[in-house]
Write a protein that holds these residues in place. Structure first.
Motif, PDB file in Angstrom:
ATOM      1  N   GLU A   1       0.830  -1.208   0.000  1.00 17.05           N
ATOM      2  CA  GLU A   1       0.000   0.000   0.000  1.00 17.05           C
ATOM      3  C   GLU A   1       0.872   1.268   0.000  1.00 17.05           C
ATOM      4  O   GLU A   1       0.552   2.268  -0.678  1.00 17.05           O
ATOM      5  CB  GLU A   1      -0.917  -0.021   1.226  1.00 17.05           C
TER       6      GLU A   1
ATOM      7  N   GLN B   1       2.416   1.801  -3.453  1.00 17.87           N
ATOM      8  CA  GLN B   1       1.430   2.278  -4.447  1.00 17.87           C
ATOM      9  C   GLN B   1       1.254   3.797  -4.335  1.00 17.87           C
ATOM     10  O   GLN B   1       1.108   4.504  -5.347  1.00 17.87           O
ATOM     11  CB  GLN B   1       0.094   1.554  -4.246  1.00 17.87           C
TER      12      GLN B   1
ATOM     13  N   ARG C   1       9.025   2.312 -10.377  1.00 15.90           N
ATOM     14  CA  ARG C   1       7.922   1.353 -10.626  1.00 15.90           C
ATOM     15  C   ARG C   1       8.367  -0.089 -10.373  1.00 15.90           C
ATOM     16  O   ARG C   1       7.590  -0.939  -9.945  1.00 15.90           O
ATOM     17  CB  ARG C   1       7.442   1.493 -12.085  1.00 15.90           C
TER      18      ARG C   1
ATOM     19  N   LEU D   1       7.734  -1.310  -6.805  1.00 22.26           N
ATOM     20  CA  LEU D   1       6.324  -1.671  -6.574  1.00 22.26           C
ATOM     21  C   LEU D   1       6.022  -3.061  -7.099  1.00 22.26           C
ATOM     22  O   LEU D   1       5.323  -3.856  -6.440  1.00 22.26           O
ATOM     23  CB  LEU D   1       5.412  -0.632  -7.229  1.00 22.26           C
TER      24      LEU D   1
END
Length: 428
Positions: free
Chosen positions: A157, A160, A170, A173
């Motif tokens: 979470e 994100q 990215r 993630l």
């Protein structure tokens, strides 16, 4: 006196020869013995002559042979069963060898040999402590992995939110998404280990899979058992219901199939080895899918409730299979059937002239001591069932009355010794 009476021969004269001495007459030796033997022979002959008339069979019509006596039975109209007799073997519907699904020490045996058990009864217990420890270990791993999954989800979470502001790349993630999925997979593995441990604990308590009788104990408590043991722990055999597998000739197959296709239930009666005692009554459940070419027979299975335990596995029995029932057909005793030059025949008794005649018959199925008559007789006819060995076509016979024996009654004689006295008087 002596000189005068003494005779002497003169000189030159021949002395006369002495007269031959008188021989004594021959003595009659053994005369008394011969007389005694003769008397004995006469007495023996008289006794034989006296007893000879009594040894002859009496007859009611006079003469030396007389009229043969017979016993008859009346042809009736009734029902007769069409049965097939076969040999069979009692076969259990379920024979199970109880084996261990896990490895461990045999902890307890909760049955006695030969006991009747029901489905679900506890039979054997194996030491379950190693599997309980494995269960606790799997449960601990599950707790750990659940915590790791919660931490990975929180990091996901955060990542994100940071990706939206371009605070982290990215790629980071994506790696966190993979970590979350990996932790979820660990939870599935931990749960499977818990289920395996619970299953092994359940395998430590072996229960009866069917109702039946237990056999002899094959493994004693304290032994280490494994799934690879060939003998197993104990055997259980289902007794109720139970079946009998028997064979019948292929010639009987058309009649059996015809009845089964018509929806009929074929009754099978199980008899003991001698065929005299009825053990159980069941029905035919199925038949084999092919005929044995070596014997020309077909196997059938009959099922019995066997609530009283009269049938025992691998017991040899006789099977009487009821295929059909003939109604209102002429029936007579099997004792009346004769076989000879005319073929199959009976002696038909005519009560009007007391004579018998040869009657050819065509027989049908036999049911015990009765046989069906397809042709040759009709209900009400009287056939000979005893005394047929002395009969021939057209001979006159005498019918035995109720309670009489095979020998006819002798003619009445007010003085049975009259004939003997007359014969002795004529000899004298």
């Amino acid at each position: 006196m002596d000189d005068l009476t003494k005779t002497e021969a003169w000189p030159g004269q021949t002395k006369p020869a002495d007269p031959p001495a008188k021989q004594a007459p021959p003595r009659r030796r053994g005369r008394g013995g011969l007389i005694l033997v003769g008397l004995l022979l006469v007495l023996a002959a008289g006794a034989a002559w006296w007893m000879w008339p009594q040894s002859k069979p009496a007859n009611p019509r006079g003469g030396r042979f007389g009229v043969p006596p017979i016993a008859t039975a009346t042809v009736s109209s009734g029902d007769i069963n069409v049965t097939i007799n076969a040999l069979g073997t009692v076969t259990s519907l379920a024979t199970i060898t109880i084996k261990s699904q896990i490895s461990g020490q045999l902890f307890a045996v909760n049955y006695t040999e030969g006991q009747i058990v029901k489905k679900g009864d506890l039979l054997v217990e194996i030491d379950s402590r190693p599997y309980q420890l494995a269960l606790a270990q799997a449960q601990g791993a599950l707790k750990r992995d659940q915590a790791m999954l919660e931490s990975a989800k929180l990091d996901l979470e955060r990542y994100q939110g940071l990706v939206k502001s371009n605070a982290i790349p990215r790629q980071q993630l994506d790696q966190q998404v993979a970590v979350v999925k990996q932790d979820e997979g660990n939870l599935i593995t931990d749960q499977a280990q818990i289920d395996t441990a619970n299953l092994n604990i359940a395998y430590c308590h072996i229960i009866a899979p069917v109702n039946g009788r237990l056999g002899l104990r094959l493994v004693d408590p304290g032994n280490y058992v494994t799934p690879q043991d060939a003998t197993g722990l104990v055997t259980i055999t289902q007794l109720s219901p139970i079946s009998v597998i028997f064979t019948t000739a292929e010639d009987n197959l058309p009649s059996i199939l015809a009845r089964l296709k018509a929806g009929a239930t074929l009754e099978a009666t199980a008899l003991d080895r001698s065929g005299s005692t009825k053990l159980a009554v069941g029905t035919v459940s199925t038949l084999d899918n092919q005929i044995d070419t070596t014997t020309g027979t077909l196997k059938l299975r009959a099922q019995f409730d066997n609530n009283d335990g009269a049938l025992f596995p691998n017991q040899f029995v006789n099977i009487s299979l009821l295929v059909d029932t003939l109604h209102n057909t002429p029936v007579m005793p099997t004792a009346a059937v004769q076989r000879g030059a005319p073929g199959t025949f009976v002696y038909l008794y005519n009560p009007q002239d007391s004579k018998v005649s040869v009657q050819k018959v065509v027989l049908g199925p036999t049911d015990g001591d009765r046989v069906a008559v397809k042709s040759g007789l009709k209900p009400g006819d009287q056939v000979v069932i005893d005394g047929a060995d002395k009969l021939r076509d057209g001979i006159q016979v005498s019918l035995r009355g109720p309670g009489s024996n095979a020998t006819p009654t002798a003619p009445t004689n007010p003085n049975p010794n009259q004939g003997r006295r007359r014969r002795r008087d004529n000899q004298n």
